[in-house]
Write a protein that holds these residues in place. Structure first.
Motif, PDB file in Angstrom:
ATOM      1  N   ALA A 147      34.078  33.106  44.081  1.00  0.00           N
ATOM      2  CA  ALA A 147      34.360  33.622  45.421  1.00  0.00           C
ATOM      3  C   ALA A 147      33.993  35.092  45.558  1.00  0.00           C
ATOM      4  O   ALA A 147      33.900  35.608  46.671  1.00  0.00           O
ATOM      5  N   ALA A 148      33.753  35.774  44.435  1.00  0.00           N
ATOM      6  CA  ALA A 148      33.359  37.186  44.497  1.00  0.00           C
ATOM      7  C   ALA A 148      32.033  37.372  45.225  1.00  0.00           C
ATOM      8  O   ALA A 148      31.708  38.486  45.642  1.00  0.00           O
ATOM      9  N   ILE A 149      31.295  36.294  45.420  1.00  0.00           N
ATOM     10  CA  ILE A 149      30.037  36.385  46.168  1.00  0.00           C
ATOM     11  C   ILE A 149      30.287  36.858  47.605  1.00  0.00           C
ATOM     12  O   ILE A 149      29.391  37.386  48.266  1.00  0.00           O
ATOM     13  N   LEU A 150      31.524  36.686  48.078  1.00  0.00           N
ATOM     14  CA  LEU A 150      31.867  37.109  49.433  1.00  0.00           C
ATOM     15  C   LEU A 150      31.985  38.623  49.556  1.00  0.00           C
ATOM     16  O   LEU A 150      31.982  39.160  50.665  1.00  0.00           O
ATOM     17  N   LEU A 151      32.112  39.311  48.412  1.00  0.00           N
ATOM     18  CA  LEU A 151      32.199  40.777  48.404  1.00  0.00           C
ATOM     19  C   LEU A 151      31.189  41.317  47.391  1.00  0.00           C
ATOM     20  O   LEU A 151      31.552  41.718  46.284  1.00  0.00           O
ATOM     21  N   PRO A 152      29.922  41.330  47.724  1.00  0.00           N
ATOM     22  CA  PRO A 152      28.901  41.792  46.789  1.00  0.00           C
ATOM     23  C   PRO A 152      29.199  43.202  46.287  1.00  0.00           C
ATOM     24  O   PRO A 152      29.624  44.077  47.047  1.00  0.00           O
ATOM     25  N   GLY A 153      29.015  43.401  44.996  1.00  0.00           N
ATOM     26  CA  GLY A 153      29.213  44.715  44.410  1.00  0.00           C
ATOM     27  C   GLY A 153      30.618  44.984  43.912  1.00  0.00           C
ATOM     28  O   GLY A 153      30.877  46.041  43.322  1.00  0.00           O
ATOM     29  N   ALA A 154      31.529  44.045  44.123  1.00  0.00           N
ATOM     30  CA  ALA A 154      32.912  44.241  43.674  1.00  0.00           C
ATOM     31  C   ALA A 154      33.002  44.153  42.156  1.00  0.00           C
ATOM     32  O   ALA A 154      32.235  43.434  41.510  1.00  0.00           O
ATOM     33  N   GLU A 155      33.956  44.886  41.578  1.00  0.00           N
ATOM     34  CA  GLU A 155      34.288  44.725  40.172  1.00  0.00           C
ATOM     35  C   GLU A 155      35.179  43.491  40.033  1.00  0.00           C
ATOM     36  O   GLU A 155      36.112  43.310  40.828  1.00  0.00           O
ATOM     37  N   VAL A 156      34.922  42.677  39.033  1.00  0.00           N
ATOM     38  CA  VAL A 156      35.625  41.403  38.895  1.00  0.00           C
ATOM     39  C   VAL A 156      36.215  41.276  37.497  1.00  0.00           C
ATOM     40  O   VAL A 156      35.551  41.590  36.495  1.00  0.00           O
ATOM     41  N   VAL A 157      37.477  40.825  37.444  1.00  0.00           N
ATOM     42  CA  VAL A 157      38.114  40.503  36.171  1.00  0.00           C
ATOM     43  C   VAL A 157      38.648  39.079  36.243  1.00  0.00           C
ATOM     44  O   VAL A 157      38.968  38.574  37.322  1.00  0.00           O
ATOM     45  N   VAL A 158      38.726  38.444  35.105  1.00  0.00           N
ATOM     46  CA  VAL A 158      39.249  37.081  34.994  1.00  0.00           C
ATOM     47  C   VAL A 158      40.381  37.104  33.980  1.00  0.00           C
ATOM     48  O   VAL A 158      40.302  37.800  32.956  1.00  0.00           O
ATOM     49  N   GLU A 159      41.446  36.363  34.258  1.00  0.00           N
ATOM     50  CA  GLU A 159      42.575  36.313  33.323  1.00  0.00           C
ATOM     51  C   GLU A 159      42.073  36.014  31.910  1.00  0.00           C
ATOM     52  O   GLU A 159      41.133  35.247  31.721  1.00  0.00           O
ATOM     53  N   PRO A 160      42.684  36.692  30.921  1.00  0.00           N
ATOM     54  CA  PRO A 160      43.954  37.425  30.961  1.00  0.00           C
ATOM     55  C   PRO A 160      43.858  38.874  31.439  1.00  0.00           C
ATOM     56  O   PRO A 160      44.879  39.562  31.477  1.00  0.00           O
ATOM     57  N   ARG A 161      42.686  39.373  31.787  1.00  0.00           N
ATOM     58  CA  ARG A 161      42.590  40.735  32.312  1.00  0.00           C
ATOM     59  C   ARG A 161      43.176  40.782  33.724  1.00  0.00           C
ATOM     60  O   ARG A 161      43.148  39.797  34.457  1.00  0.00           O
ATOM     61  N   LEU A 162      43.708  41.947  34.109  1.00  0.00           N
ATOM     62  CA  LEU A 162      44.362  42.123  35.393  1.00  0.00           C
ATOM     63  C   LEU A 162      43.639  43.166  36.225  1.00  0.00           C
ATOM     64  O   LEU A 162      43.022  44.089  35.681  1.00  0.00           O
ATOM     65  N   VAL A 163      43.755  43.040  37.541  1.00  0.00           N
ATOM     66  CA  VAL A 163      43.083  44.000  38.416  1.00  0.00           C
ATOM     67  C   VAL A 163      43.626  45.412  38.207  1.00  0.00           C
ATOM     68  O   VAL A 163      42.891  46.394  38.367  1.00  0.00           O
ATOM     69  N   THR A 164      44.889  45.528  37.843  1.00  0.00           N
ATOM     70  CA  THR A 164      45.474  46.856  37.653  1.00  0.00           C
ATOM     71  C   THR A 164      44.826  47.603  36.492  1.00  0.00           C
ATOM     72  O   THR A 164      44.884  48.835  36.438  1.00  0.00           O
ATOM     73  N   GLU A 165      44.171  46.884  35.573  1.00  0.00           N
ATOM     74  CA  GLU A 165      43.489  47.542  34.463  1.00  0.00           C
ATOM     75  C   GLU A 165      42.291  48.356  34.958  1.00  0.00           C
ATOM     76  O   GLU A 165      41.863  49.304  34.285  1.00  0.00           O
ATOM     77  N   LEU A 166      41.747  47.985  36.116  1.00  0.00           N
ATOM     78  CA  LEU A 166      40.571  48.671  36.646  1.00  0.00           C
ATOM     79  C   LEU A 166      40.916  49.737  37.676  1.00  0.00           C
ATOM     80  O   LEU A 166      40.020  50.436  38.152  1.00  0.00           O
TER      81      LEU A 166
END
Length: 233
Positions: A147-166
């Motif tokens: 689904a990240a294709i809907l926001l090109p250029g976004a930084e993406v993490v997948v569990e177990p990593r968390l968005v707060t790490e970025l």
């Protein structure tokens, strides 16, 4: 069907039966595209109540995209209502009520979009109105991360990593949407962040009190006071 104008909680919304233009898979999600009719797309972060075929109650959905003449919603088919919406095909039509609630304040400087899972839903429209903004997205699996294709250029993490790490030390003004644990973690890191919360809704305009949640020591109806709340709310 002609548009009905409704005054709900001091706000004007519309209700109209809209034909389906298309239904496209985005990873495990479905991007449901409807004719816009006479409905306004509203402020990014507001929501619409979509009739779920065969179900008694409609389902609240953030507007994902607003191309000319269309309203598009990102649906995760996880229950009977959302599965019915995801199963709609071109030529069918559903009643849509909105826009409803309070959206994001986009007048802030240095906005940073943060989303988890289907919480990405309002962010493409947010980014469009802003004219672009950096984004951090988190997903359960690589399949969901499509689904990240809907926001090109976004930084993406997948569990177990968390968005707060970025999140950077100075993230600017955070606009976030996602599951409650993610929002709580963002709130702990970024006081004053604008957070789009979720709750079950039956009406969308304050009559049923089904979306009452405790926030900041008092109770609010997310359909009227939210869904976007600041940390201080």
């Amino acid at each position: 069907m002609p548009r009905e104008s409704l005054s709900l909680g001091g706000r004007v919304a519309g209700r109209e039966r809209l034909p389906v233009v298309g239904s496209e898979a985005v990873g495990p999600y479905v991007l449901l595209r409807l004719e816009r009719g006479e409905l306004e797309p509203g402020i990014p972060g507001q929501f619409f109540m979509l009739e779920a075929p065969g179900r008694l109650l409609p389902r609240p959905m953030s507007l994902c995209q607003a191309p000319p003449g269309e309203l598009a919603f990102l649906v995760e088919p996880i229950g009977p209502g959302t599965t019915a919406l995801a199963s709609l095909r071109p030529g069918e039509a559903i009643h849509v009520l909105g826009p409803l609630g309070n959206g994001f304040d986009l007048t802030v400087e240095r906005p940073l979009l943060v989303a988890g899972g289907v919480g990405i839903a309002p962010m493409p429209y947010v980014a469009e109105v802003l004219g672009g903004a950096p984004a951090i997205l988190g997903f359960r699996t690589d399949y969901h991360a499509e689904a990240a294709i809907l926001l090109p250029g976004a930084e993406v993490v997948v569990e177990p990593r968390l968005v707060t790490e970025l999140l950077p030390d100075d993230p600017g003004h955070v606009l976030a949407c996602g599951p409650e644990p993610m929002l709580e973690a963002v709130r702990a890191r970024v006081p004053g962040a604008q957070l789009a919360w979720e709750a079950p809704m039956a009406c969308g305009y304050g009559a049923c009190f089904g979306c009452v949640v405790e926030r900041g020591g008092h109770y609010v109806r997310l359909c009227l006071d939210g869904p976007v709340l600041r940390d201080a709310a």
